[in-house]
Scaffold this motif. Structure first.
Motif, PDB file in Angstrom:
ATOM      1  N   THR A 112       0.695  -1.250   0.036  1.00  0.00           N
ATOM      2  CA  THR A 112       0.057   0.082   0.030  1.00  0.00           C
ATOM      3  C   THR A 112       1.011   1.271   0.217  1.00  0.00           C
ATOM      4  O   THR A 112       0.473   2.419  -0.474  1.00  0.00           O
ATOM      5  CB  THR A 112      -1.085   0.085   1.273  1.00  0.00           C
ATOM      6  N   ALA A 217      -4.389   0.572   5.608  1.00  0.00           N
ATOM      7  CA  ALA A 217      -5.599  -0.112   5.553  1.00  0.00           C
ATOM      8  C   ALA A 217      -6.825   0.675   4.859  1.00  0.00           C
ATOM      9  O   ALA A 217      -7.278   0.174   3.911  1.00  0.00           O
ATOM     10  CB  ALA A 217      -6.250  -0.413   7.044  1.00  0.00           C
ATOM     11  N   LEU A 220      -5.899   0.124   0.863  1.00  0.00           N
ATOM     12  CA  LEU A 220      -5.595  -1.318   0.554  1.00  0.00           C
ATOM     13  C   LEU A 220      -6.664  -1.646  -0.645  1.00  0.00           C
ATOM     14  O   LEU A 220      -7.963  -0.981  -0.249  1.00  0.00           O
ATOM     15  CB  LEU A 220      -6.054  -2.197   1.667  1.00  0.00           C
ATOM     16  N   ALA A 247     -10.851  -0.881   6.160  1.00  0.00           N
ATOM     17  CA  ALA A 247     -10.399  -1.501   4.779  1.00  0.00           C
ATOM     18  C   ALA A 247     -11.613  -2.081   4.154  1.00  0.00           C
ATOM     19  O   ALA A 247     -12.002  -3.038   4.518  1.00  0.00           O
ATOM     20  CB  ALA A 247      -9.202  -2.703   5.083  1.00  0.00           C
TER      21      ALA A 247
END
Length: 290
Positions: A112, A217, A220, A247
């Motif tokens: 990421t 997160a 992602l 996420a």
């Protein structure tokens, strides 16, 4: 399922030893263990994945097992992230990354943060954007507890049994040879003690890493499965649900009769859970973008 030993290049100067299982032309899963473990922690899971049609690669992270112990010590999280990027770059196809604890943190950031490594999916094992401090400190305290090693494998087994009281103590300690090395008449953990220095710093000031993981997160995009040990004192239910809210592509499953080291505590249930999730990914090809 026969395993084959391989060697990969990590970041410059780092040699990463791995075991590979299954057909090398099959879709790949890259297994990254937690701090203080070795690639052998994944043996049963990797064997099952290979039988299910995956090419499984279980790697010793830097400073662990037979991989390079850099001098001077280099064990900041960015060092592990750089190794994961190098590992993925060496593969013919973008893998599913499976990471436990430290391996999960490194995997999430590698996928990421720029330059983002390509991956077909991510399985995080009892790790999310933050952790329960008491559980995290218990891990680091155990890693620091035996700096001079053990007189015998049986003594090491006793220490592990005290640390993991929820597990049955194995009747035979020979399996610990994968996690310890014999040196100067003592059995010592198969990882660089300097790793604990960095881990302790993170425990003392977790906010910077937690902030990075929170942003990770949110960014992602790959399908993600968060696996929580139902008895974990590191990843609490509330933290796990926070991650699922952050996420958008993530789902949560819990493995019963398992604490933080999920695969070691209840491997059959853990492997069944991840195989079921992997089977939902269609098509099962993971070609890297051109």
């Amino acid at each position: 399922m026969k395993r084959r030993e391989s060697v990969f290049d990590g970041a410059p100067g780092i040699r990463l030893v791995a075991d590979t299982f299954g057909d090398p032309h099959a879709p790949t899963v890259l297994l990254l263990h937690g701090g203080g473990q070795t690639r052998h922690a994944w043996h049963a899971t990797a064997t099952s994945l290979a039988h299910a049609g995956w090419h499984a690669i279980a790697v010793d992270l830097r400073g662990h097992g037979r991989s390079t112990r850099p001098q001077p010590p280099a064990y900041a999280i960015d060092h592990f992230v750089a190794d994961v990027r190098a590992l993925i770059a060496a593969l013919a196809h973008a893998p599913i990354v499976i990471g436990a604890s430290l391996g999960g943190i490194a995997g999430l950031l590698a996928l990421t943060e720029s330059p983002a490594a390509p991956a077909a999916g991510l399985i995080l094992v009892d790790v999310a954007h933050r952790f329960q401090p008491r559980g995290g400190s218990r891990i680091v305290n155990f890693m620091q507890a035996h700096p001079d090693g053990f007189a015998s494998l049986s003594d090491a087994a006793d220490a592990i049994a005290a640390y993991l009281p929820h597990r049955d103590r194995p009747s035979n300690s020979d399996g610990l040879r994968h996690n310890l090395r014999y040196s100067d008449g003592r059995w010592k953990w198969h990882w660089d003690p300097q790793i604990v220095t960095q881990a302790r710093q993170t425990m003392n000031d977790p906010a910077p890493l937690s902030d990075r993981l929170t942003e990770a997160a949110r960014r992602l995009r790959q399908p993600c499965l968060l696996v929580r040990g139902a008895e974990s004192d590191v990843l609490t239910p509330s933290i796990a649900h926070e991650f699922i809210e952050l996420a958008a592509t993530a789902t949560l499953t819990e493995v019963p009769r398992a604490a933080h080291m999920v695969a070691g505590d209840n491997n059959d249930a853990f492997t069944a859970a991840i195989c079921a999730w992997l089977d939902t990914l269609a098509p099962r090809t993971s070609q890297k973008p051109a």
